[in-house]
Motif scaffolding. Structure first.
Motif: not given
Lengths: 797, 193
Positions: A545-550, A575-576, A615-620, A626-631
């Motif tokens: 699960k990955v934190p996102h912002f709409q 990536r915000v 391109d910024l909406l992609e998650v590695p 793994p930093t994308y998976y921490v808020d």
């Protein structure tokens, strides 16, 4: 017993007993006969009726502690005293790998359904139209220090909130606040919330007249009034002195008053344009005109009549449809007006409707009669920057007003006391809180400005950049809110720091660009009103699960916040900042002379903009980064922890994920159409059809989790979804699902059609929320599946 | 004010100051440590959450919020240190509350100093304690309040260390602030053994 070593020194701690909590028997708390209590000490300073109310609340608290009062009843009672729940108050907390029980001493004793008694909560404190005196600031500071963590937080509705409060401290806190004229009554719950007002009221260069006495009269008339006790949901009121600016955000309120003056037979008459049925929340509504001009003497009776109509006809059972905006939308504004007109006729005359009116017309000068200093002070560093962004020239010659810019709306108790001193020195009773989460010091003599800045600077309150891109608004989000999905404050702090480091708050091109962040779709951070808005969401990437912002673009504060932004796409939380940078770069490159950010968004179009940030909406992959998976400002893994990392490395995209992605794309297309001012009414209403198709796609996606052969006929999808996800309650989880299912039903019943652009816009918002709920449901399905496989997946709550 | 009244006091704060402080990014360093402590339940209190106020100047900074007592890397009085704030009543007297809070702050200080991630970036000086009465009703910041508070502080500090005679001095602060004293622990405490 361990032996701690501090500074290289060994301490023998065996002499101190281990932590031992006193757990008093219900009703048997010891109290020495000669002990002084706040109740006794403040008896002379609190009006008798108010003191009695707090005594009653304290009794209710005792009764609940003895389990002699239903927990649901006590929950609403405490909410009506502003004592709110806080994150983890169900006694569970996700620690990054699994959900752990919090071992509160009195586990099982509750202060509401699924709400542990010992769990800290939040206290919301009403500050009507934001007006505060120096003495009130001092008492607030004391309460923050003794009962909270010495931090006062200003909200987006001019309230003050304290966090990590023990419920048993609340009666004394209420007494201390009441002793200086502050109430917490009806700060939460299904009641009339804080009445807000433009902080520039009375000093504004563009206002029709000062709305302060009107907001004040409305506050105290409605507080505890019998006609406002039976609402299905909360009710928010705002006052603005002018039509065009957005300081009071009237159009997003349940009931709004905009000052107006008309001339009859050569004499001027004060009154208000009255609007009703606005609201942000998950699905925003712009308020509708109820009366073009309502004479001032009718302001309170109109409010009372509206309250009575809402209490009588508003939804009570389905809280997702209970705000007045739904009633107005259902009845239509004409019918609603007719009912209100009819209701006014039934009201009993009340002297409090108008006994304050004469005073409302008296000129108010809140400033000192003479300047406090001789104006010879030499300024501390940063004065010229601060002067550019934080100082407002009042209508009254010789006076200015100053914004005290607070990072994320926070001020410490010590700073608050210093601020009280500054108020006493320059203008004792003239301060307001703002909906931008700042303080606003009014009625400062020009001559005192440098000295005032120096004092603010010394108190570390001289931060420039008020009202600029760096003055980011956020709700509490996952820090303390039970509904938070992503860390709005973490992101807000990050963005603010980056903007300041690069000096963007002084960039003339970005003047007025606003960034606002909410931790969930409910819009407490006012994301719909920002040029660049964000609300928290989450997405599945592989098994994580990955934190996102709409991202929302196109909102604005103009016309009393009458333009709402629409969603563009979900951006991975980490990536915000890059996304914001890219948007600002594009704006800088492409803007036309004099064009605003919103104007640029409208001209270029969100579709083009989305293409440029794609391109910024992609998650590695997790293994890659793994930093994308921490808020933000958290250390816990946001996602599914230690599920077979190797398995997800293949990044198998399921049919469900494809369908959800297609649904998002469809909703986005629909949002572009309804948001395009050049689109025709018929094109806009057709967008509702696209929104409906998006819901069907999302529902189909969930069905595909078990059966890849799902037909695409909307009727079949609806029936199967109802059977397999609604009747089984698979789609529902605590706060998610029932409201979104309602959206599906409504869109299905309407056959994907909408009556007008407004309705189409709502359908588009609703489809986005349905998709969010579908994502959440899919995560649960994965979790259940993995648990069944013995993989021990643990998912963040 | 009688001793009997003030014995109901449990809201106290104890702070030890840093003699060395080279932490650059407090959130980056401390947030993971506190989350780990919560996960592993390393303290003998009910740990609740980590709060980040690092954006606010002279604030509690990064806080470890617990049911009984909260810990903050605090700058509120202009000096950096570790603050423990007692939040719930204790089974005992005000002096016991002080003793337990002193113990907590020393325990957490030690754990932080010796955490390999902090290693060498933070040194706390335990020879000076700032002790505050965080209750303006039971212990107002007045001469009378001070007079009643001092013996409790002495008793509390002695109980925490088991020996010695602390030197207690009133901190001359804003009368609206908490009643605060500085406690010097000299060699009688054998703290340098």
């Amino acid at each position: 017993m361990n032996v701690p070593v501090v500074g290289g020194v060994v301490f023998d701690l065996s002499v101190v007993s281990t932590e031992s909590e006193r757990v008093p028997e219900p009703g048997l708390q010891d109290m020495s006969v000669d002990s002084r209590t706040w109740r006794e000490v403040l008896a002379e300073r609190i009006p008798v009726s108010v003191a009695e109310e707090i005594d009653v609340y304290e009794n209710q608290l005792e009764l609940r502690k003895q389990e002699k009062l239903e927990e649901t009843v006590f929950a609403e009672l405490r909410l009506r005293r502003g004592a709110y729940g806080q994150r983890y108050d169900n006694g569970q907390r996700y620690d990054g790998t699994e959900t752990q029980d919090i071992l509160f001493p009195r586990r099982g004793l509750t202060k509401g359904p699924d709400t542990e008694w010992d769990a800290p909560g939040m206290q919301r404190i009403k500050i009507p139209f934001g007006k505060l005196s120096a003495e009130q600031v001092e008492v607030l500071a004391d309460c923050a220090e003794e009962y909270s963590n010495a931090v006062l937080h200003i909200t987006t509705r001019q309230d003050i909130q304290l966090h990590f409060i023990d419920i048993e401290d609340t009666p004394d806190m209420h007494r201390r606040l009441a002793s200086v004229g502050i109430t917490t009554r009806e700060a939460c719950g299904n009641s009339v919330r804080n009445v807000t007002g433009c902080p520039k009221a009375g000093i504004c260069r563009n206002e029709q007249f000062d709305i302060s006495p009107y907001a004040n009269a409305e506050t105290w008339f409605l507080l505890g009034h019998r006609d406002v006790q039976d609402f299905g949901r909360k009710f928010k009121i705002a006052y603005s002195g002018c039509e065009h600016e957005g300081c009071a955000r009237v159009m997003m309120h349940d009931l709004g008053f905009v000052a107006a003056v008309r001339t009859i037979d050569g004499s001027e008459e004060r009154g208000f344009r009255v609007v009703v049925g606005g609201g942000l929340g998950a699905v925003p509504h712009v308020a509708k005109d109820l009366y073009e001009f309502m004479p001032e003497s009718q302001m309170i009776p109109v409010s009372q009549a509206i309250a009575r109509v809402y209490a009588r006809l508003g939804q009570k059972r389905n809280r997702n449809k209970a705000r007045i905006k739904f009633l107005v939308a259902k009845l239509g504004i004409e019918e609603f007006r007719r009912l209100v007109d009819e209701e006014i006729e039934t009201l009993e005359e009340d002297p409090r409707w108008s006994d304050w009116l004469d005073e409302a017309h008296l000129p108010v000068i809140e400033g000192l009669s003479e300047a406090a200093t001789d104006g010879s002070a030499e300024s501390k560093p940063g004065f010229s920057d601060w002067l550019k962004t934080n100082v407002y020239e009042q209508r009254q010659g010789g006076f200015v007003a100053v914004t005290v810019n607070l990072p994320l709306g926070d001020i410490t108790s010590r700073q608050a006391r210093k601020l009280a001193d500054i108020m006493r020195q320059y203008a004792p009773d003239a301060m307001r809180t703002t909906v931008d989460q700042n303080f606003f010091l009014r009625w400062i003599h020009d001559q005192d400005l440098v000295a005032l800045y120096n004092d603010l600077y010394a108190a570390k309150l001289g931060l420039s950049g008020a009202g600029t891109i760096a003055d980011v608004t956020t709700c509490p989000g996952t820090d303390t809110c039970k509904l938070g999905i992503s860390s709005s404050r973490g992101l807000g702090a990050e963005l603010r720091e980056r903007f300041e480091d690069r000096g963007l708050h002084f960039d003339p091109l970005l003047k007025g660009v606003q960034v606002k962040v909410s931790g969930c779709p409910n819009s407490c951070g006012l994301h719909h009103l920002a040029d660049i808005g964000f609300y928290g969401s989450s997405r599945n990437v592989g098994a994580f699960k990955v934190p996102h912002f709409q991202l929302l673009l196109g909102g604005s504060l103009e016309k009393n916040a009458g333009n709402y932004g629409l969603a563009v796409g979900a951006v991975p939380s980490k990536r915000v900042p890059e996304t914001v940078d890219r948007l600002l770069e594009l704006f800088t490159e492409q803007h036309e002379v004099g064009e605003s950010f919103r104007g640029w968004v409208t001209r270029v179009g969100k579709k083009t903009i989305k293409e440029r940030i794609k391109d910024l909406l992609e998650v590695p992959a997790y293994e890659e980064d793994p930093t994308y998976y921490v808020d933000w400002h958290d250390a816990r893994e946001y996602s599914i922890g230690d599920i077979g990392v190797g398995e997800c490395a293949g990044e198998v995209v399921t049919l469900t994920q494809f369908s959800l992605a297609n649904a998002e794309s469809k909703t986005f297309d629909a949002s572009v159409i309804v948001d395009d001012p050049n689109s025709t009414e018929s094109e806009a209403t057709e967008a509702a059809g696209e929104a409906y198709e998006a819901i069907i796609l999302a529902a189909q996606g969930l069905l595909k989790h078990e059966d890849s052969d799902v037909k695409s006929d909307p009727g079949q999808v609806f029936s199967r979804f109802q059977r397999e996800f609604i009747e089984t309650e698979l789609f529902f989880e605590r706060f998610i699902g029932s409201r979104e299912w309602g959206y599906f039903q409504a869109a299905h019943e309407a056959g994907g059609e909408a009556r007008d652009r407004d309705e189409a816009r709502r359908r588009v918002e609703e489809s986005q929320l349905f998709i969010e709920a579908a994502h959440a449901c899919y995560t649960r399905l994965l979790q259940t599946q993995a648990s069944g496989n013995g993989e021990g997946i643990k998912v963040a709550r | 004010m009688s001793r009997r009244e003030i014995d109901g006091l449990y809201r106290v704060c104890v702070k030890i100051y840093a003699s060395k402080h080279e932490i650059e990014d407090h959130a980056e360093l401390l947030v993971p440590i506190f989350h780990e402590w919560i996960r592993e339940r390393v303290l003998d209190v009910v740990m609740l959450d980590v709060a980040d106020y690092a954006h606010a100047p002279d604030s509690p900074g990064i806080m470890l919020v617990c049911h009984e007592v909260s810990f903050a890397l605090d700058q509120a009085d202009g000096r950096f240190g570790l603050l423990a704030q007692r939040r719930t009543p204790i089974d005992g007297t005000a002096a016991d509350a002080i003793a337990v809070t002193v113990r907590h702050v020393l325990d957490v200080g030690a754990r932080l100093e010796y955490d390999p991630r902090v290693a060498g970036k933070l040194k706390l000086d335990p020879s000076t304690l700032r002790i505050e009465a965080n209750d303006r009703l039971l212990a107002p910041n007045s001469d009378a309040g001070y007079k009643t508070f001092v013996p409790l502080v002495r008793d509390g500090v002695r109980a925490a260390f088991g020996r010695g005679e602390p030197v207690v001095k009133r901190i001359d602060n804003d009368p609206r602030d908490r009643l605060a004293v500085e406690v010097q622990l000299d060699s009688a405490f054998d703290v340098y053994e």
